[in-house]
Design an enzyme around this catalytic site. Structure first.
Site, PDB file in Angstrom:
ATOM      1  N   HIS A 175      26.698  24.864  -6.610  1.00 16.48           N
ATOM      2  CA  HIS A 175      25.941  23.606  -6.764  1.00 16.48           C
ATOM      3  C   HIS A 175      26.141  23.225  -8.412  1.00 16.48           C
ATOM      4  CE1 HIS A 175      21.855  21.794  -7.206  1.00 16.48           C
ATOM      5  NE2 HIS A 175      21.915  21.670  -5.980  1.00 16.48           N
ATOM      6  N   CYS A 224       0.781  -1.056  -0.031  1.00 12.53           N
ATOM      7  CA  CYS A 224      -0.082  -0.012  -0.004  1.00 12.53           C
ATOM      8  C   CYS A 224       0.984   1.319  -0.021  1.00 12.53           C
ATOM      9  CB  CYS A 224      -0.910   0.010   1.353  1.00 12.53           C
ATOM     10  SG  CYS A 224      -0.125   0.034   2.877  1.00 12.53           S
TER      11      CYS A 224
END
Length: 994
Positions: free
Chosen positions: A641, A23
């Site tokens: 980055h 689930c």
């Protein structure tokens, strides 16, 4: 061995797996044999949050939001593909198929039926516990007034009370008199029937008109008891007249018949006329069946059980007082205590008193005492998670008389606790038995507040005190953990102590270095043109410089002068990689382009190596290699980055050369990357190079040289950083020009005006300082939009701090968050700063995603949720039919079945919203999904609409857990509301760590 392979091996291998489904949070195994599984071994596997063994050889492994990928990994294992099971059965299928297969296998089916029976009992009573608890406190107040002589014997119907006290008495009597209607509603709902039909059927036999039929009755004797019978329909049908007030067995039996009947009628009646004829035929059949047969049978069944227990108590109150508390620890986990609650109510109705609740109190307080012992040890061992669990469980027990939070949250998880509880149960029951037993005139929850409700108050108080403190002391002295668990806790505690001591030493050394460096700078300025005193000034500067170096060595780091922060200083930042300079507002990510993370430029690399632009310390070094934070010695803090959204590669294509805490010098290699790998995955290579503490400076601008020639080599200047002007009366750095009067570049770029930002400051000739890098936090008195140094408001709104952030730790947290998170998933929306809920001391409130009634987490009817295995939060019993997003963020889980959604909020909180219990079995029927995984959502966006009738007619509970799934990142997760709430109204309070 990886985690999926370990999970499969821990449950007996592929040959033991008959079926596997999942689930939103759990792997659901149907096994051939689950008896030999080591639950502790399963829970120790990385990524596993918990394990739950069930009857019928079912086994659940709680994974959380990553369950789908783990499921796919397990199904991809060679042994699963080869169909390792001897039966050759298919390994995956619907949960409904698994349940049907289990029911066809004899003994397993019986055990599953038993589980369903206890679920039926629990869900029939659990929703009304709040009203019962409220009524029990009113009863306690009446008992206290009676004990003090303010009123007479309030429990005796012959006692005349004044109108005022009669009204107060009605306040609790109403709950118990109409209890059959409440039980009928809940029980019918649990079995998939229209709960209002169950309510109406039971209401017939509770009408005053039904009871008044007794005036036409004849008196008969049945099984030793006198009953009133009215003969109807020409004398052919005998109708037994009972007072059904406070009865619980008749509505339970009625619902057990109504549920299957209702489903049968829906199958055989056309959907076009079901609204009319299903309720009509249900009532036409069930009202007479309940009045003539089911109601009397329920009364007789309850009376039989009550008489059996009364016989034991009459035979020996001493034995009974010990037997009940010794049985309760084993009855409550199985749900067997619900019938006893019904018998307590029946005793009060028929006998005028109950003799079970006194011994039950000994069990409850033994349970609470063990929890208090666990709380004491968790405080001593600084176990934050267990302290939070034990504190909530102890409060629920001592003030509300509710044992489930203690039982499911702690006791059933540690096997060494139960022997300590049983000792407390025995001693508490022994005290009551020696004292001759106890009774009470009303149904109450056995808490500290209900002590006055018992017949012998001193005896009851002594017995529960003995039970409480004996269990507590046994847990404190002998612990609740194994030797290995205690050793692990001691190891963690020692590590934390060492880290704390090291941090304190480092902070002290850094402070001494700062003071010494400042003193050296002052001494150097005072030298000016004083030739006569030059030698003395130089000597003082040299002395303080040596002191600074010695202090810094204690912290194992160098603390050079922060030259970039000197008034009016102009510092050049070099490129970390060869490539083309890209203006910040052209970087293809709004978080970087808008200056949310910091100010600077982008580089479209032509090389494959990122180097350090200057001397400093690595404060962020992601294992994925996509982001690095450097605190430069000159006071500037940088974020590099590598590419956009490259965190999603998980480190593929990156070769990292440094780690957090390393010292680097200009030109040191930080990371090498494979451009082909990154671009073939569809990600941009543009690399933002940002100053993350721009508020400490007057301006941060793109270097003028890059405006005319965009191609740069490693070491070429790409960013110019200008320090703030001196304060009034302070001298500027020699050779530096006055600060510009117009707005700074930081303000211009933050506002989206990159051109203004490029020209907002002036570089002073001859004043540059080479090799600059990152560091610091916003300047005192300044604020970053949407960010507070001290946290966020209770509604998630950013609040400015009058002092700014003020510490390097604050900037370090901001840089770490910016470097660690996927930038596209960390954008601040509607004023919520990225990671704002993680700011030290921040308090964030989470709004309800749906209108409904708040249900405490411990009362959610699924142990995986109620035990907090998946996360912490609350349940909502919806009154609406639409689930909306509680905040701004990104969808990280969106089941096709529509029953569960995971949201990563911009403020750093991760949520799971699970619509109903076990609704995955519906396969999407009744759900209209509006979002998909990866979508951005804002507050109030619709996630899913559901058809409550479809879900409840299938027999599933609508209670919807709303959980914080990353609670370890916070100091506490607490319930913020009770009762009815509207969408957006606060239901959970999240407090960040200090």
């Amino acid at each position: 061995m990886n985690a999926p392979a370990e999970i499969l091996a821990s449950i007996g291998g592929a040959d033991n797996v008959e079926n596997l489904t999942h689930c939103a949070t759990r792997l659901r195994f149907q096994l051939h044999d689950n008896s030999g599984i080591d639950e502790k071994q399963v829970e120790s596997i990385p990524g596993v949050m918990g394990a739950v063994s069930q009857s019928g050889n079912r086994y659940q492994v709680v994974i959380g939001g990553a369950v789908e990928s783990v499921y796919n990994d397990i199904m991809a294992l060679p042994e699963m593909k080869e169909g390792g099971s001897a039966t050759g059965t298919q390994k995956s299928g619907s949960n409904a198929d698994v349940k049907s297969a289990a029911k066809e296998k004899g003994p397993r089916g019986r055990f599953t039926w038993l589980d369903s029976f206890f679920d039926f009992l629990g869900d029939s009573f659990r929703p009304i516990l709040g009203s019962l608890l409220g009524a029990s406190l009113i009863i306690t107040f009446m008992a206290l007034m009676g004990t003090l002589g303010v009123i007479g014997n309030w429990a005796d119907p012959r006692t005349e009370l004044s109108p005022t006290w009669q009204f107060i008495n009605l306040c609790w009597r109403c709950v118990f008199y109409f209890l059959p209607l409440m039980v009928a509603y809940n029980a019918s709902k649990k079995l998939g029937a229209d709960p209002w039909i169950g309510f109406a059927v039971m209401a017939v036999v509770m009408l005053p008109g039904f009871t008044s039929l007794g005036q036409y009755a004849t008196h008969l004797t049945f099984a030793g008891s006198e009953i009133n019978v009215v003969r109807l329909f020409g004398g052919h049908l005998p109708l037994t007249i009972f007072d059904y007030g406070s009865q619980v067995f008749p509505p339970l039996l009625m619902a057990a018949v109504l549920g299957p009947l209702y489903k049968l009628l829906k199958k055989i009646i056309s959907p076009n006329v079901q609204l009319i004829f299903v309720p009509f035929l249900s009532m036409l059949i069930m009202i007479p069946l309940t009045a003539f047969l089911i109601g009397p049978l329920g009364v007789y069944a309850g009376a039989g059980l009550a008489n059996g227990l009364k016989a034991v108590n009459d035979f020996s109150p001493f034995i009974f007082a010990i037997l009940i508390p010794m049985l309760y620890p084993f009855m409550v986990p199985l749900g067997l205590h619900w019938p006893l609650n019904a018998i307590m109510l029946l005793n009060i109705q028929t006998l005028g008193f109950d003799f079970i609740q006194g011994p039950m109190g000994a069990w409850n307080f033994a349970c609470f005492g063990a929890t208090a012992g666990v709380l004491f040890l968790s405080v001593r061992d600084r176990d934050v998670t267990m302290r939070q669990t034990a504190t909530g469980a102890l409060a629920a027990g001592l003030l509300g008389g509710i044992s489930e939070p203690s039982l499911y949250g702690i006791h059933l998880r540690f096997k060494r606790i139960y022997p300590r509880i049983l000792v407390g149960c025995f001693l508490g029951g022994l005290v009551q038995g020696i004292g001759g037993g106890l009774t009470t005139n009303a149904f109450v929850f056995t808490s500290l507040l209900t002590i006055p409700a018992f017949s012998n108050i001193p005896l009851y108080a002594i017995s529960i005190a003995v039970a409480f403190f004996s269990s507590m002391l046994l847990v404190v002295f002998f612990d609740y953990r194994t030797a290995d668990e205690r050793a692990e806790a001691a190891k963690v505690r020692a590590t934390e102590d060492a880290d704390q001591d090291a941090d304190q030493a480092a902070d002290q050394a850094a402070e001494e270095a700062r003071k010494a460096s400042a003193e050296a700078h002052k001494a150097e300025l005072r030298a000016d043109d004083a030739e006569a005193r030059a030698d003395q000034a130089e000597q003082r500067a040299a002395t303080t410089t040596v002191a600074a170096e010695r202090a810094a060595q204690v912290a194992t780091a160098v603390a050079p002068a922060r030259t970039a922060l000197a008034p009016n200083a102009v510092t050049q930042i070099a490129s970390p990689v060869a490539g083309y300079v890209v203006p910040l507002d052209k970087v293809p990510d709004p978080v970087f382009a808008k200056g949310t993370v910091g100010l600077g430029v982008g580089i479209d690399p032509t090389g494959d190596t990122i180097t350090s632009p200057g001397d400093g310390k690595i404060i962020v070094a992601q294992d994925t290699g996509h982001a690095f934070g450097i605190k430069l010695d000159n006071g500037i803090e940088l974020l590099i980055h590598v590419g956009i959204d490259t965190v999603n590669l998980g480190g593929t294509g990156f070769d990292v050369h440094v780690a957090r805490g390393d010292r680097v010098t200009t030109g040191d290699v930080l990371v090498r990357f494979d451009r082909k790998v990154i671009e073939s995955a569809g990600y941009s290579m543009i690399t933002p190079v940002l100053v993350t503490n721009p508020r400490k400076f007057a301006s941060v601008t793109q270097a003028p040289a890059t405006l005319s020639s965009a191609l740069v080599a490693p070491g070429d200047t790409i960013i110019t950083v200008t320090a703030k002007p001196p304060k009034d009366g302070a001298a500027a750095a020699p050779g530096t020009p006055p600060a510009p009067a117009h707005r700074s570049a930081a303000q211009a770029v933050a506002a989206g005006d990159s051109k203004a930002g490029a020209s907002a400051s002036t570089e002073a000739p001859g004043s540059s300082v080479g090799g600059s890098q990152l560091g610091g936090s916003p300047a005192p008195g300044s604020t970053v939009p949407g960010v507070s140094a001290h946290g966020v408001s209770a509604h998630g709104d950013a609040q400015a701090s009058p002092q700014g952030t003020g510490t390097a730790d604050g900037a370090r947290r901001a840089a770490t968050t910016a470097g660690a998170a996927d930038s596209s998933g960390s954008a601040a929306v509607s004023g919520a700063a990225p990671g704002s809920a993680l700011v030290a001391g921040a308090v964030t409130e989470i709004g309800s995603p749906v209108a409904g009634r708040v249900v405490a987490l411990a009362d959610v009817p699924d142990p995986v949720f109620s035990k907090g295995i998946v996360g912490l939060g609350v349940g909502i019993d919806p009154t609406g039919d639409t689930i909306t997003s509680p905040g701004d963020g990104k969808i990280i889980v969106a089941q096709d079945t529509g029953h569960a959604f995971g949201i990563k909020l911009d403020n750093g909180i991760e949520l799971l919203i699970h619509v109903g219990i076990d609704t995955v079995n519906l396969g999407g029927t009744g759900f209209d999904v509006h979002v998909a995984r990866g979508d951005r959502v804002t507050t109030g966006d619709v996630l899913v609409r559901f058809d409550r009738t479809v879900i409840e007619s299938a027999g599933y509970s609508m209670i919807t857990p709303v959980l914080v799934t990353n609670p370890r990142k916070f100091a506490s997760i607490t319930q913020a509301a009770q009762g009815a709430v509207t969408p957006g109204e606060g239901i959970i309070t999240v407090t960040a760590k200090q």
